[in-house]
Write an enzyme that holds these catalytic residues in place. Structure first.
Site, PDB file in Angstrom:
ATOM      1  N   MET A   1       0.881  -1.183   0.000  1.00 51.72           N
ATOM      2  CA  MET A   1       0.000   0.000   0.000  1.00 51.72           C
ATOM      3  C   MET A   1       0.915   1.228   0.000  1.00 51.72           C
ATOM      4  O   MET A   1       1.127   1.888   1.000  1.00 51.72           O
ATOM      5  CB  MET A   1      -0.902  -0.010   1.229  1.00 51.72           C
ATOM      6  N   HIS A   2       1.441   1.529  -1.181  1.00 49.56           N
ATOM      7  CA  HIS A   2       2.466   2.558  -1.307  1.00 49.56           C
ATOM      8  C   HIS A   2       1.982   3.937  -0.837  1.00 49.56           C
ATOM      9  O   HIS A   2       2.538   4.529   0.072  1.00 49.56           O
ATOM     10  CB  HIS A   2       2.914   2.676  -2.766  1.00 49.56           C
ATOM     11  N   ASP A   3       0.955   4.456  -1.484  1.00 48.15           N
ATOM     12  CA  ASP A   3       0.623   5.879  -1.347  1.00 48.15           C
ATOM     13  C   ASP A   3       0.142   6.292   0.034  1.00 48.15           C
ATOM     14  O   ASP A   3       0.532   7.368   0.523  1.00 48.15           O
ATOM     15  CB  ASP A   3      -0.409   6.282  -2.408  1.00 48.15           C
TER      16      ASP A   3
END
Ligand code: RIB
Ligand code: CA
Length: 306
Positions: A233-235
């Site tokens: 879940m990068h952002d």
């Protein structure tokens, strides 16, 4: 929506961007969203930003940004995010339209009005265009939290993360401007992963935001990396790195941005400053379980009604 410094979220929705928007609505004093070409073309990222904000019932203006990187050709990630950018199928048409003012102009105007934090979770094209529009921008932005780059692995090439690969020249412009930056690269975001069980939790919660988000995540799960460890879940890490700094460890670093060739998009860390390097802060460790719980809380209830 909360009190605190005004925040602009610059994004290329994108499935993990959508999760980040819910986090920004829940935990930030979000005054604007700017869209940029990245995961999918600008028409889709703009529509998706409007749609996700409407799902969250957040009255936040959206400013349409750059349709292409500063120098290189657009390079999309629709294989991961879906042709329209939010999983399978088309995005339902939003009620609202984007504002008439271009994103770079809105960034400069809002920065001139008072203290401002920018969280950027796509290619840095809009921020670079704002720096080019107002060379004093760096002195007006309190801090830039950027999801991009990597001190270890890449996800487009072995060296380069997508946001850095997509527009390496924009990173150089922004870092050279002296804007204070904290980088949330793949070395950090790969620590924060959602699994199939999180899809089930979102479906079971059955809220106006969690139901569509469950399907976004299911698509992301099925089209992302197949290493069985769930999808990074990068952002949301960049949003929560600003709102919940106690959940992250950071350290100073010198980075050299590679603009072309086999290492295009590499944010190489060097031990000592030398010509062409930039002094930044690098996020190195996340309290992953706590970060994941905040993401789930925001996706289920971005307006903090419960
Ligand atoms: O490499 C991950 C980044 O690229 C994320 O911001 C994702 O949304 C894509 O833009
Ligand atoms: Ca993104």
């Amino acid at each position: 929506m909360t009190s605190g410094p005004r925040v602009i979220l610059d994004c290329d929705p994108g499935i993990d961007d959508a999760f980040a928007i819910f986090c920004a609505v829940r935990f930030c004093n979000l005054v604007a969203v700017t869209s940029v070409s990245g995961n999918v073309p600008i028409t889709h990222t703009t529509t998706n930003a409007l749609h996700v904000l409407e799902l969250a019932e957040a009255s936040v203006p959206v400013f349409r940004g750059a349709a292409a990187p500063l120098v290189v050709e657009p390079f999309f990630a629709d294989r991961i995010h879906g042709e329209a950018g939010l999983g399978a199928g088309a995005t339902p048409p939003p009620q609202a339209d984007a504002e008439p003012e271009p994103a770079a102009s809105a960034i400069c105007r809002l920065a001139a009005e008072g203290p401002l934090v920018i969280v950027a979770i796509g290619p840095l094209t809009n921020i670079a265009e704002a720096v080019q529009l107002d060379p004093e921008l760096a002195s007006r932005v309190d801090h830039l939290y950027w999801m991009g780059g990597s001190t270890t692995v890449g996800n487009v090439t072995e060296h380069a993360e997508f946001n850095a690969w997509a527009d390496p020249h924009s990173i150089e412009v922004v870092m050279a401007s002296g804007t204070p930056i904290t980088m949330f690269g793949l070395n950090l975001t790969h620590q924060v992963r959602l699994q199939g069980t999180h899809v089930d939790r979102l479906r079971t919660a059955a809220t106006q935001t969690s139901t569509p988000a469950a399907e976004f995540l299911a698509f992301y799960e099925s089209h992302g990396s197949r290493d069985g460890r769930g999808q990074p879940m990068h952002d949301p890490c960049a949003v929560l790195g600003f709102t919940h700094p106690e959940l992250f460890e950071t350290e100073p670093g010198n980075t050299l941005v590679h603009l072309s060739g086999d290492t295009r998009g590499m944010t190489e860390m060097t031990d000592s400053p030398h010509a062409g390097t930039h002094r930044i802060t690098v996020a190195t460790k996340a309290a992953a379980d706590d970060v994941i719980e905040l993401i789930m809380t925001a996706v289920i209830d971005p307006q903090a009604r419960s």
